[in-house]
Write an enzyme that holds these catalytic residues in place. Structure first.
Site: not given
Length: 317
Positions: A106, A226
């Site tokens: 999206e 991360d």
């Protein structure tokens, strides 16, 4: 919390056209494609579709499809915690006619941050770290293959990537065992050509006495893996959304340590986090060990300029 089998059922398509028409309808076409800059591994685009929709697409070479397959499962794992915003996955696949692999998400329309953006972000991240996650490891563990630490608690459904580097996620019963064998050791072996005898001795001592530097967490946590500032977006709701995960089940402190490696988040973020999930004493030393993994990875990816940072951490320890 979603089951691993649900995460494995990521929709995969044999062409971009097939993906768009399966998701949005049989007549969907791309009316405009805009390049989005910022990453150094994949190419990224904003796609305008017939009907007025916009979506986000990453592409890479066909033989790097595995990047997107593992990223998709990481995104779905984070979404399953129902704690913090993660873009909806629309599909992944390969398009041989166009010569690339792709991941569709999206489109995130950035809005102005809400007034308490950092407090809410800290609270939501803590809630994600507290969410049930053990099935992400145990479902993947072959029957009768418990590690030396006992019942598997750390790892993930599959190996994935930290940047462009393969990240091992072999299930382990002990966090210390997992962090040594699946995080530090692979990076140290890859970086061996950079080390003199003095650094090798320090690394060997660290690996041999890792239990003196980090602890077994009270509970395992689903982590982003991360979590630096570039992997956090302000979404259209004005809150923090997570992208580009290297997800696995580990120690939540690894995420906090990464937020402090390349410039800390505002202090109010950490205070809000600690209110929901307090951090045990000794974190300052553990933080250095967890940052070392990322510094070693940067050394392997980008070269000798990161050797000094690795040496500094080892000297401080």
């Amino acid at each position: 919390m979603a089951e691993i089998n649900d995460l494995a059922a990521v929709a995969a398509y044999s062409s971009l056209v097939d993906a768009l028409r399966a998701v949005f309808g049989g007549e969907t076409e791309i009316t405009e494609q805009k390049r989005v800059y910022g990453g150094d591994i994949n190419d990224a685009y904003e796609l305008h579709l017939s009907g007025g929709r916009r979506i986000f697409m990453k592409t890479n070479q066909i033989n790097n499809y595995r990047f997107f397959e593992t990223e998709a499962r990481g995104l779905e794992a984070l979404r399953s915690a129902c704690a913090i915003g993660v873009p909806q996955l629309l599909g992944i696949g390969t398009d041989r006619q166009r010569g690339f692999s792709f991941l569709l998400l999206e489109y995130m329309e950035s809005a102005s941050p809400i007034k308490d953006y950092w407090e809410v972000f800290g609270q939501q991240l803590a809630q994600m770290h507290l969410a049930d996650c053990i099935d992400f490891v145990q479902t993947h563990l072959p029957e009768g293959k418990a590690s030396a630490g006992g019942e598997a608690r750390y790892g993930f459904v599959e190996d994935n990537y930290i940047g462009a580097t393969v990240q091992k996620n072999t299930p382990k019963g002990s966090w210390i065992e997992f962090y040594r064998d699946c995080r530090l050791l692979p990076q140290i072996k890859m970086a061996d050509r950079y080390f003199d005898s003095g650094l090798r001795k320090k690394l060997d001592r660290l690996l041999s006495h890792l239990d003196s530097y980090i602890r077994e967490p009270e509970f395992p946590s689903l982590v982003h893996g991360d979590l630096w500032g570039g992997n956090v977006l302000c979404g259209n709701d004005g809150r923090a959304w997570l992208i580009d995960p290297a997800a696995y089940v580990g120690d939540f402190e690894t995420d906090l340590a990464m937020t402090e490696l390349f410039g800390r988040f505002p202090q109010i973020f950490y205070e809000a986090y600690h209110e929901v999930n307090p951090v045990e004493s000794g974190y300052r030393q553990r933080k250095k060990i967890y940052q070392l993994y990322h510094l070693l990875n940067h050394l392997n990816l980008f070269g000798r300029s990161y050797l000094g940072s690795v040496a500094t951490v080892l000297e401080e320890l």
